[in-house]
Each structure stands twice: as C-alpha cells, then as structure tokens.
Design an enzyme around this catalytic site. Structure first.
Site, PDB file in Angstrom:
ATOM      1  N   THR A  16      38.467  36.358  32.419  1.00  0.00           N
ATOM      2  CA  THR A  16      38.459  35.136  31.619  1.00  0.00           C
ATOM      3  C   THR A  16      37.396  34.156  32.077  1.00  0.00           C
ATOM      4  OG1 THR A  16      40.801  35.316  31.057  1.00  0.00           O
ATOM      5  CG2 THR A  16      39.845  33.123  30.943  1.00  0.00           C
ATOM      6  N   THR A  89      42.297  37.013  35.852  1.00  0.00           N
ATOM      7  CA  THR A  89      43.490  36.633  36.605  1.00  0.00           C
ATOM      8  C   THR A  89      44.610  37.669  36.527  1.00  0.00           C
ATOM      9  OG1 THR A  89      44.346  35.376  34.710  1.00  0.00           O
ATOM     10  CG2 THR A  89      43.015  34.177  36.333  1.00  0.00           C
ATOM     11  N   ASP A  90      44.566  38.571  35.539  1.00  0.00           N
ATOM     12  CA  ASP A  90      45.649  39.544  35.396  1.00  0.00           C
ATOM     13  C   ASP A  90      45.908  40.330  36.677  1.00  0.00           C
ATOM     14  OD1 ASP A  90      46.092  38.839  32.788  1.00  0.00           O
ATOM     15  OD2 ASP A  90      45.087  40.579  31.911  1.00  0.00           O
TER      16      ASP A  90
END
Length: 326
Positions: A16, A89-90
């Site tokens: 992201t 961030t996952d």
C-alpha cells in the site's frame, strides 16, 4: 552529506505504501523506493545518508519465503548503519519475524508500511518512513533485532500484530511497544530477548506448513485431510492450548507423522503446560507429542516452523528450538 553521516538503506517491496489509485479503479504498486523517499518531508534535514533499493513491487499478500530469504541475504551484504524495509501491511508481522530469525549482528532492521496509499487524504506512508529511517539510523536501536515502526511506535518483531483492517494505528503488540519516536528522537523503553538464529543459506529445502484454527464443534475431519498435504502444522487452539475432545485422536496421529505446534488463538499469553488435565487440554496434547508454541502467536509459530523445516530440521531439533522460547 558529511563524511560521518549515518547511512540507511531503504528497500521497497511494494504494498500500500507504494500504491497509487488507477483510472481503471483500485490501487496498485507503482511507486519506486526513490519515489517513497522523495515524498518524505524533512528527511533532508536529518543529515542521514539514504540509499534506495527497489527489490519487489508486490502486494504484501503475494510475498513468498524465497522473496524474504533473498531479501535477508541482500541485507547482509549492505555496508550501512541500518536498513528500512517498506512493504504491504498484510504481512509485515511475518516479514519482521522472519528477518529477526535469519539476520545476525547489531545493525537495526526496521519494517514499515502504510495503511493509506499515496493517493488518499491523510496518507501515513511519509511519516512512517521518516520515523523508520530515524530508528534505523539510531545507535539506540542497535542490537534489538528486527522491529516494526508504525505510527511513531517501535514494536519488537516477535510481539507485533496487525489488529485492525483499516486503521492507521493497526499495529499493536503485547505487552506493548518497546519504544517510540518523538521530537526527532528515538526512545527505547525495553529490549526484547534474543531470538533463535536460523542460517538463511541453509533454508533450501521445500516445505509446506499451515495454521489450523480450532473452532467450536470441530470433529477432527479437516485435520485428517490437512495432514495429507503439509509437512508441519500449527494448531491455533482455544485459550491456553485447548481443543475439542473430538480432535484429540486426529492430533495424536498427526504428531506421530510431523511436528505439530500448539499455539493459542487469543493473540497474547502463553500455552500452559500442566494446569488442565481433561482430554484436549494443554497437558494432554503435549503428552501426545504436540510441541508448545509458548507465547508465539500462530502466525509467528508457523514462520519459525517453516524455516526450520526448510533447513531439514527433524522433530527433535524443532522441539529444542521451540523449547528455548519464553
């Protein structure tokens, strides 16, 4: 830059933080490491010599063990004072813990990202990158292993978790951050215990692992099916390490064939050893050959198990490594 400037490498994996909105709809990774660093206000005023490296441009969900092991090898070749890894961030908590396990030395390694892409109002990427660079450049952060910096908080790789799907304060840890960045200064409050070290060059074998989250009413059928397709398993159990009685036989069988790690799905606290004694309790399962994940959450337990299997560790060696966890 002055000759004595602190040197930090920023390595971009995508995610992201590197995404922008597309005319066809949806955000995709388009920004390079240069783009990310150029967007950070006040970076030039820090006096830190920043080197940028484009490593991958992938969503965090698509990173793989080979990607991260190659990243670790690349980090070990750099002649800098600290490293910042930016990514989606996952999977930040997985990347951070893997790097903590396979890198050695005192050099700070910091993983960060963003919950809001660069096209959104209130994009948090620049602030997170600046705080991460300050942390990587600081002498205070030396010898702490890999950390995650998010929202100006510093989290130990072993404890950090993504606990919200969209909030800019998504990253938390129990018992809490080990430090923070304020007024351009890195402040360390506590130092995590040393993690086991796994040589990345030895992690060459193929392995397939999974996390099985226990739910009410489980009868062991899915465990039997899963056992035919994995080399090792992490059981995310109820509470302090409990499963339904109907799962006990399946887990007993699996523990004879492969390493089965017993973890708690709660997100914090330990797997107990001898508090409860009913069938499916922690003491019953450990007596049947399951291995305690201690205080590692299921996601981190899988990272450690998978790396050990990639180094061709046998069940006894895996037990020994997990037994060192506090």
């Amino acid at each position: 830059m002055p000759d004595n400037a602190r040197r930090v490498a920023v390595i971009s994996l995508g995610g992201t933080i590197a995404m922008t909105a597309q005319t066809a709809g949806g955000a995709t990774p388009t920004l390079s490491a240069d783009d990310l660093v150029a967007a950070v206000p006040g970076l030039a005023d820090t006096g830190i010599d920043v080197q940028v490296h484009d490593f991958r441009r992938l969503p965090g969900a698509s990173l793989s063990f080979p990607d991260l092991l190659e990243l670790a090898e690349t980090i070990e070749t750099l002649t800098v004072d600290g490293v910042v890894v930016t990514q989606g961030t996952d999977t930040i908590e997985e990347t951070a813990y893997l790097l903590d396990l396979v890198t050695a030395g005192a050099m700070p390694i910091v993983v960060t990202g963003a919950m809001r892409n660069a096209s959104m109002a209130g994009a948090d990427g620049p602030a997170n990158v600046l705080a991460a660079i300050r942390t990587a450049a600081s002498t205070e952060a030396q010898g702490m292993g890999c950390v995650v910096v998010f929202g100006e908080e510093i989290h130990a790789a072993r404890w950090v978790r993504k606990t919200h799907a969209t909030s800019p304060t998504a990253f938390t840890s129990y018992p809490g951050p080990i430090g923070y960045v304020a007024e351009d200064r890195v402040r360390i409050l506590a130092r995590p215990s040393t993690a086991p070290t796994i040589a990345p060059q030895g992690a060459t074998a193929s392995a397939r692992t999974a996390v099985f989250t226990v739910g009410i009413g489980e009868d062991g059928t899915l465990l039997h099916v899963l056992g035919d397709h994995v080399d090792g398993l992490v059981v995310a159990a109820f509470g302090a390490g409990h499963v339904p009685m109907a799962c006990v036989d399946a887990l007993t069988d699996l523990a004879k064939r492969m390493p089965v790690i017993l973890a708690t799905r709660t997100g914090s606290g330990p797997v107990l050893r001898q508090t409860y004694g009913f069938p499916g309790s922690e003491s019953d399962l450990l007596a049947r050959g399951l291995i305690s994940g201690s205080t590692l959450d299921p996601v981190k337990a899988r990272i450690l198990l998978h790396l050990l299997l990639m180094t061709s560790a046998d069940k006894e060696q895996i037990l020994q490594v997990f037994s060192t966890l506090s």
